[in-house]
Design an enzyme around this catalytic site. Structure first.
Site, PDB file in Angstrom:
ATOM      1  N   SER A  49       5.977 -60.918   1.519  1.00 40.07           N
ATOM      2  CA  SER A  49       6.379 -59.543   1.224  1.00 40.07           C
ATOM      3  C   SER A  49       5.344 -58.842   0.360  1.00 40.07           C
ATOM      4  O   SER A  49       4.951 -57.697   0.633  1.00 40.07           O
ATOM      5  CB  SER A  49       7.735 -59.533   0.511  1.00 40.07           C
ATOM      6  OG  SER A  49       8.705 -60.237   1.241  1.00 40.07           O
ATOM      7  N   SER A  50       4.883 -59.506  -0.688  1.00 40.06           N
ATOM      8  CA  SER A  50       3.901 -58.912  -1.594  1.00 40.06           C
ATOM      9  C   SER A  50       2.562 -58.688  -0.909  1.00 40.06           C
ATOM     10  O   SER A  50       1.762 -57.860  -1.356  1.00 40.06           O
ATOM     11  CB  SER A  50       3.693 -59.808  -2.820  1.00 40.06           C
ATOM     12  OG  SER A  50       4.917 -60.015  -3.491  1.00 40.06           O
ATOM     13  N   TYR A 139      12.275 -69.150   4.147  1.00 41.10           N
ATOM     14  CA  TYR A 139      12.262 -68.011   3.225  1.00 41.10           C
ATOM     15  C   TYR A 139      13.582 -67.257   3.384  1.00 41.10           C
ATOM     16  O   TYR A 139      13.819 -66.621   4.405  1.00 41.10           O
ATOM     17  CB  TYR A 139      11.059 -67.116   3.543  1.00 41.10           C
ATOM     18  CG  TYR A 139      10.807 -65.962   2.600  1.00 41.10           C
ATOM     19  CD1 TYR A 139      11.589 -65.707   1.488  1.00 41.10           C
ATOM     20  CD2 TYR A 139       9.734 -65.099   2.838  1.00 41.10           C
ATOM     21  CE1 TYR A 139      11.328 -64.645   0.642  1.00 41.10           C
ATOM     22  CE2 TYR A 139       9.456 -64.028   1.999  1.00 41.10           C
ATOM     23  CZ  TYR A 139      10.253 -63.800   0.911  1.00 41.10           C
ATOM     24  OH  TYR A 139       9.995 -62.746   0.080  1.00 41.10           O
ATOM     25  N   LYS A 167      12.435 -71.066  -0.143  1.00 43.90           N
ATOM     26  CA  LYS A 167      12.068 -70.012  -1.089  1.00 43.90           C
ATOM     27  C   LYS A 167      13.266 -69.073  -1.129  1.00 43.90           C
ATOM     28  O   LYS A 167      13.496 -68.303  -0.196  1.00 43.90           O
ATOM     29  CB  LYS A 167      10.816 -69.267  -0.633  1.00 43.90           C
ATOM     30  CG  LYS A 167      10.431 -68.102  -1.541  1.00 43.90           C
ATOM     31  CD  LYS A 167       9.266 -67.313  -0.934  1.00 43.90           C
ATOM     32  CE  LYS A 167       8.773 -66.206  -1.853  1.00 43.90           C
ATOM     33  NZ  LYS A 167       9.775 -65.167  -2.154  1.00 43.90           N
ATOM     34  N   SER A 169      15.133 -65.995  -2.337  1.00 41.31           N
ATOM     35  CA  SER A 169      15.021 -64.691  -2.986  1.00 41.31           C
ATOM     36  C   SER A 169      16.311 -63.902  -2.929  1.00 41.31           C
ATOM     37  O   SER A 169      16.310 -62.696  -3.184  1.00 41.31           O
ATOM     38  CB  SER A 169      13.886 -63.887  -2.344  1.00 41.31           C
ATOM     39  OG  SER A 169      12.641 -64.488  -2.606  1.00 41.31           O
ATOM     40  N   GLY A 192      13.162 -67.153  -6.321  1.00 42.88           N
ATOM     41  CA  GLY A 192      12.514 -65.965  -5.800  1.00 42.88           C
ATOM     42  C   GLY A 192      12.572 -64.754  -6.720  1.00 42.88           C
ATOM     43  O   GLY A 192      11.542 -64.168  -7.039  1.00 42.88           O
ATOM     44  N   ASP A 194      12.116 -62.608  -9.624  1.00 36.84           N
ATOM     45  CA  ASP A 194      11.331 -62.799 -10.849  1.00 36.84           C
ATOM     46  C   ASP A 194      12.145 -62.520 -12.100  1.00 36.84           C
ATOM     47  O   ASP A 194      11.939 -63.146 -13.143  1.00 36.84           O
ATOM     48  CB  ASP A 194      10.107 -61.881 -10.835  1.00 36.84           C
ATOM     49  CG  ASP A 194       9.201 -62.122  -9.645  1.00 36.84           C
ATOM     50  OD1 ASP A 194       9.562 -62.950  -8.788  1.00 36.84           O
ATOM     51  OD2 ASP A 194       8.140 -61.483  -9.574  1.00 36.84           O
ATOM     52  N   GLU A 195      13.079 -61.572 -11.993  1.00 35.37           N
ATOM     53  CA  GLU A 195      13.867 -61.155 -13.153  1.00 35.37           C
ATOM     54  C   GLU A 195      14.819 -62.249 -13.643  1.00 35.37           C
ATOM     55  O   GLU A 195      15.389 -62.134 -14.725  1.00 35.37           O
ATOM     56  CB  GLU A 195      14.678 -59.887 -12.825  1.00 35.37           C
ATOM     57  CG  GLU A 195      13.845 -58.693 -12.413  1.00 35.37           C
ATOM     58  CD  GLU A 195      13.588 -58.614 -10.919  1.00 35.37           C
ATOM     59  OE1 GLU A 195      13.341 -57.497 -10.427  1.00 35.37           O
ATOM     60  OE2 GLU A 195      13.623 -59.668 -10.234  1.00 35.37           O
ATOM     61  N   GLY A 211       6.617 -62.010  -6.717  1.00 34.04           N
ATOM     62  CA  GLY A 211       5.733 -60.895  -6.459  1.00 34.04           C
ATOM     63  C   GLY A 211       5.139 -60.237  -7.684  1.00 34.04           C
ATOM     64  O   GLY A 211       4.160 -59.494  -7.567  1.00 34.04           O
TER      65      GLY A 211
END
Length: 306
Positions: A49-50, A139, A167, A169, A192, A194-195, A211
């Protein structure tokens, strides 16, 4: 049990690198790869995605991966996302990735048409068959793909000996626990979102792919270190600081990855270009946000890495 240690750690999702004409920049790709080697991350997740993969051609993605592998020189674990919205192109990218010697390939499910689970399993297994000597990572990103990895589909995919993990997310941290509990120690679950890096790690993820890691890798490496040391009080403070950076980067008119690349130019001297349409380019008014987020990263480094 197989050795999954090469996947355990902080694995930034690789950013798309463009020249002034908006084409893939081999020089930019190599510079970003060397940057990650120097920062000491475990590996990179390429063409996900990134990496703006949904807006790139098969040839674009081959050029990116070739230059990552050239610059990495075996110093990074490389996971190549190879999914396209048709099986033929996905298998072509899988064959190409294996020929370059990547550690693993990964794939989202097919998007747009809502396919039955047996069709999704066949899609993934067909991709894996094109790289029969390479590990395969599922994913799971239902908020974008439109389909979620169920326990039944995951069980079906574990019949494929190349499948090593997920993975994940999806936003519920509980999903990590459920996948880990179902699969056991012979599989790896990557956090996945990040927060919630520390939340995912605590509940069962042994690594992270994200990302925003790439714009502040030192901070995520520190988070990883704090989790391993069970210093959760400091980890929580750092996670909050990281999240504030993410919220700031998401507040721009332009796409977040455009903000990230602009920050990397300020803080690290990297020239990675903008984003590919239809992703929104940065507006002039976004530069104040870019500069503030860049400073927030430097301030967090000064506070937590001293």
């Amino acid at each position: 049990m197989r050795d999954l240690n090469k996947y355990k750690g902080v694995i930034p999702a690789f950013y798309a690198c463009y020249d002034k004409e908006g084409n893939i920049s081999p020089e930019g790709v190599q510079a970003l790869t060397k940057y990650f080697v120097e920062k000491g991350v475990k590996g990179v997740y390429v063409n996900g995605s990134s990496g703006e993969c949904i807006y790139q051609s098969v040839e674009d993605r081959k050029i990116v991966l070739e230059n990552v592998m050239k610059a990495a020189e075996g110093k990074l674990t490389v996971i190549a996302h190879v999914a396209c919205n048709n099986t033929k192109d996905s298998m072509e990218l899988a064959r190409h990735a294996e020929s370059l010697g990547v550690d693993a390939i990964a794939a989202i499910p097919p998007i747009y048409f809502h396919l039955p689970e047996y069709s999704i399993a066949k899609y993934w297994n067909d991709i894996s068959s094109a790289a029969p000597n390479t590990d395969f990572v599922i994913y799971n990103i239902p908020q974008l793909a439109g389909v979620a990895l169920t326990q039944g589909l995951f069980a079906e995919m574990r019949k494929n000996p190349r499948v090593i993990g997920v993975k994940n997310s999806s936003m519920p941290v509980q999903d990590i626990q459920m996948f880990k509990q179902a699969a056991g120690e012979d599989y790896i679950i990557f956090n996945g979102p990040d927060e919630q890096f520390i939340s995912g790690r605590v509940i069962g993820a042994e690594a992270g792919i994200g990302g925003t890691y790439g714009v502040m890798p030192e901070l995520f490496l520190k988070l990883d270190e704090l989790v391993k040391a069970n210093d959760m009080a400091t980890a929580q403070k750092l996670q909050y600081a990281v999240n504030e950076v993410i919220y700031k980067m998401c507040s721009a008119h332009g796409n977040m990855y455009g903000v990230i690349k602009a920050i990397l130019k300020i803080n690290e001297g990297l020239e990675l270009g903008g984003v590919r349409e239809p992703l929104e380019s940065l507006a002039d008014s976004d530069m104040a946000i870019v500069e503030e987020a860049a400073k927030m990263i430097l301030d967090a480094k000064a506070e937590f890495l001293a």
